[in-house]
Design a protein around this motif. Structure first.
Motif, short mmCIF file in Angstrom:
data_model
loop_
_atom_site.label_atom_id
_atom_site.label_comp_id
_atom_site.label_asym_id
_atom_site.label_seq_id
_atom_site.Cartn_x
_atom_site.Cartn_y
_atom_site.Cartn_z
N VAL A 52 0.83 -1.20 0.00
CA VAL A 52 0.00 0.00 0.00
C VAL A 52 0.87 1.25 0.00
O VAL A 52 0.68 2.18 -0.81
N ASN A 53 1.87 1.30 0.89
CA ASN A 53 2.72 2.49 0.99
C ASN A 53 3.55 2.70 -0.27
O ASN A 53 3.76 3.85 -0.70
N LEU A 54 4.03 1.62 -0.87
CA LEU A 54 4.80 1.75 -2.10
C LEU A 54 3.94 2.26 -3.25
O LEU A 54 4.35 3.17 -3.99
N ILE A 55 2.76 1.72 -3.40
CA ILE A 55 1.88 2.15 -4.49
C ILE A 55 1.49 3.61 -4.33
O ILE A 55 1.50 4.39 -5.30
N VAL A 56 1.16 4.02 -3.11
CA VAL A 56 0.80 5.43 -2.87
C VAL A 56 1.98 6.33 -3.22
O VAL A 56 1.81 7.39 -3.84
N ALA A 57 3.20 5.92 -2.86
CA ALA A 57 4.39 6.72 -3.18
C ALA A 57 4.60 6.81 -4.69
O ALA A 57 4.98 7.87 -5.21
N LEU A 58 4.33 5.73 -5.41
CA LEU A 58 4.47 5.75 -6.87
C LEU A 58 3.39 6.62 -7.51
O LEU A 58 3.64 7.33 -8.49
N GLN A 59 2.19 6.56 -6.95
CA GLN A 59 1.11 7.41 -7.45
C GLN A 59 1.48 8.89 -7.33
O GLN A 59 1.21 9.68 -8.24
N GLN A 60 2.08 9.26 -6.22
CA GLN A 60 2.43 10.66 -5.98
C GLN A 60 3.47 11.17 -6.97
O GLN A 60 3.58 12.38 -7.20
N LEU A 61 4.22 10.25 -7.58
CA LEU A 61 5.22 10.62 -8.59
C LEU A 61 4.69 10.51 -10.01
O LEU A 61 5.43 10.74 -10.97
N ASP A 62 3.40 10.17 -10.13
CA ASP A 62 2.76 10.02 -11.45
C ASP A 62 3.47 8.97 -12.31
O ASP A 62 3.45 9.06 -13.54
N TYR A 63 4.09 8.00 -11.67
CA TYR A 63 4.70 6.90 -12.42
C TYR A 63 3.61 5.96 -12.88
O TYR A 63 2.79 5.51 -12.09
N GLN A 64 3.59 5.66 -14.17
CA GLN A 64 2.53 4.85 -14.75
C GLN A 64 3.09 3.66 -15.54
O GLN A 64 3.42 3.79 -16.71
N PRO A 65 3.24 2.50 -14.91
CA PRO A 65 3.71 1.33 -15.66
C PRO A 65 2.59 0.74 -16.52
O PRO A 65 1.41 1.03 -16.31
#
Length: 410
Positions: free
Chosen positions: A250-263
Motif C-alpha cells: 500500500v505504501n509503495l503504491i501510494v508513493a508511486l502514485q504521488q510521482l505520477d509513475y505509470q507502468p
C-alpha cells in the motif's frame, strides 16, 4: 504426566520417559492423558497477532477459529471437540520457537498447526521436527522452507513462492512484441516469501531477455517508500513487481502514485487479495495483478461449504489467508480421521506424517498432494482488478475475466 519426547539438538538425541510410561507402547500416552480431557483434542498454534506480520496473522487466526467451530458443530475429530490454544509470537522468530516448545512441553497439546510467514515457519517447524510432530502450515512458501531436511512438514496451499507467478510469466512471454514489457522494476521486502514470489518471476523474465532496471530490497518495518519509489519512477520501467505483504505494498503504491509513475503492468504479492486494499490505495486498482492460491468462487464442494459457513460468521467471504488456515485444518483432519489417532505419541504423529506423504487431500483450494519435502504439487491462480473487481484471469480455463495486457491507470 509423562509423554514420550525425542529431542534432537546438534545431531544428538535424548529421550525422556518415566518408569510408569515405559510400560506403555513406545512410551506414548493417549490423547486423553496428554490433553487432560477425554472430550477434546487440543491443537497448539503460535501466530503473529502483533508486529510486522499481524495483518495476515489475524487472517490466519480467523481461518483457524472458523475451522474449529465448523468441526465442532459437525461432530468434532474422532468424536471429540477441538480446542485451539493460540499464542502470539509477536512476529518474532525467537518467540515462535519458544511458543511451540511451550505448547508441546508445558501445554502438552495433541497436535500443532503452523504459523504465518516463512521467517516464523522455519524455526517453528524445527521445534515440531525435534519432537516428532506433524507440521502442516498455511503460509511458509519460500524455497528455503523445503531445503531444511524437514520430513514432517506440509504446505497447505497450491504452490511454493518461487512458482506463484508461473502462469503470469507464461502469459507475458506469449504476448506480442508490441505489448510485452521490455523492462521491469522490482521492489521486495527482505523476507523469504516476498522475495521468492518476485524473484521467481524475475528469473523467468530475465531468461527471456526482459531487462531488470531496478531491484530494491527493504526491511520489513519500512514505512517511507519515497526514495524507493523515486528510483523506480526514474527507470520508467514498463512493469513494476512488488514482493510484498500488505502495508508495504500500500505504501509503495501510494508513493508511486504521488510521482505520477505509470507502468503498463503492475503485480504485487498478497496485498491485492486483501479486502481493504482498494480503499487503502484510493480505489485506483484497475489492472493490478496478484497471484493467489484461493478464490471464494471456486466450485470445489469443500469450498462452497467453507464460504457459506465463514460468511455467516463474519458477514463477508474469506480471503486467502483465512482459506489457507482452513485448508491446514482440513489436511490435518483428513490424516487424523484416516489414521484414527490424534495424540502426541511418536507412533501417532509418525502415522499422520506417513499418511500425508502417501495420499491426496480434497480441500477448499483443490486436491493437494506433496513431494518428499512438503512442496504442494499444484499451481497458483493469477488475479487482476478488472472494472473495479478482482477477478481470476489465468489460467484461461478458470478465468472470470479477460487478462488486461496494458494497465490503463492507477
Amino acid at each position: 504426566m509423562s509423554v514420550f519426547r525425542t529431542v534432537r539438538r546438534g545431531g544428538l538425541a535424548a529421550t525422556a520417559c518415566l518408569a510408569l510410561a515405559a510400560t506403555l507402547a513406545g512410551c506414548g500416552l493417549s490423547s486423553d492423558a496428554a490433553s487432560g480431557s477425554e472430550d477434546e483434542i487440543v491443537i497448539g498454534v503460535s501466530l503473529p497477532l502483533t508486529g510486522d506480520f499481524s495483518e495476515p496473522g489475524k487472517g490466519v487466526e480467523r481461518g483457524y477459529e472458523a475451522w474449529a467451530e465448523y468441526v465442532n458443530e459437525n461432530g468434532g475429530l474422532l468424536g471429540k471437540q477441538v480446542r485451539l490454544e493460540i499464542l502470539d509470537d509477536q512476529s518474532s522468530a525467537d518467540r515462535v520457537a519458544s511458543d511451540y516448545e511451550k505448547l508441546i512441553n508445558q501445554e502438552e497439546v495433541d497436535l500443532v498447526f503452523g504459523p504465518f510467514s516463512t521467517r516464523l515457519v522455519v524455526p517453528a517447524a524445527q521445534v515440531a521436527q525435534d519432537y516428532g510432530f506433524l507440521f502442516v502450515e498455511p503460509a511458509g512458501a519460500a524455497e528455503e522452507v523445503f531445503t531444511q531436511g524437514f520430513d514432517n512438514l506440509f504446505y497447505a496451499a497450491p504452490a511454493i513462492a518461487d512458482d506463484h507467478y508461473n502462469l503470469l510469466a507464461e502469459k507475458i512471454l506469449s504476448m506480442p512484441e508490441g505489448q510485452r514489457p521490455r523492462s521491469v522494476a522490482y521492489a521486495t521486502m527482505d523476507d523469504p516469501f516476498a522475495q521468492g514470489t518476485a524473484y521467481g518471476l524475475k528469473d523467468k523474465l530475465e531468461a527471456a531477455g526482459i531487462e531488470t532496471v531496478a531491484d530494491e530490497v527493504y526491511p520489513p518495518n519500512t514505512t517511507d517508500f519515497s526514495s524507493i519509489a523515486a528510483k523506480i519512477a526514474d527507470t520508467e520501467a514498463d512493469m513494476v513487481v512488488g514482493g510484498t505483504q500488505y502495508q508495504d505494498a500500500v505504501n509503495l503504491i501510494v508513493a508511486l502514485q504521488q510521482l505520477d509513475y505509470q507502468p503498463k503492468l503492475a503485480a504485487f504479492s498478497t496485498a491485492p487479495t486483501n479486502p481493504e486494499f482498494p480503499e487503502a490505495i484510493g480505489s485506483k486498482t484497475e489492472g493490478i495483478l496478484s497471484p493467489t492460491g484461493y478464490t471464494p468462487d471456486a466450485s470445489y464442494p469443500e469450498n462452497q461449504e467453507f464460504v457459506e459457513f465463514y460468511t455467516d460468521l463474519h458477514g463477508e467471504p474469506p480471503a486467502e489467508d483465512e482459506a489457507n488456515a482452513w485448508t491446514t485444518g482440513e489436511v490435518v483432519a483428513a490424516a487424523v480421521e484416516a489414521v484414527g489417532c490424534a495424540d502426541p505419541s511418536q507412533e501417532c504423529q509418525q502415522q499422520l506424517i506417513d499418511w500425508l506423504h502417501e495420499n491426496t487431500v480434497d480441500t477448499v483450494v483443490g486436491p493437494l498432494s506433496w513431494d518428499a519435502e512438503g512442496r504442494p504439487q499444484s499451481a497458483h491462480l493469477i488475479q487482476q482488478y478488472v472494472d473495479g473487481e478482482i477477478r481470476i484471469v489465468l489460467p484461461e480455463d478458470q478465468a472470470e475475466a479477460d487478462f488486461i495486457p496494458v494497465k490503463p491507470e492507477w
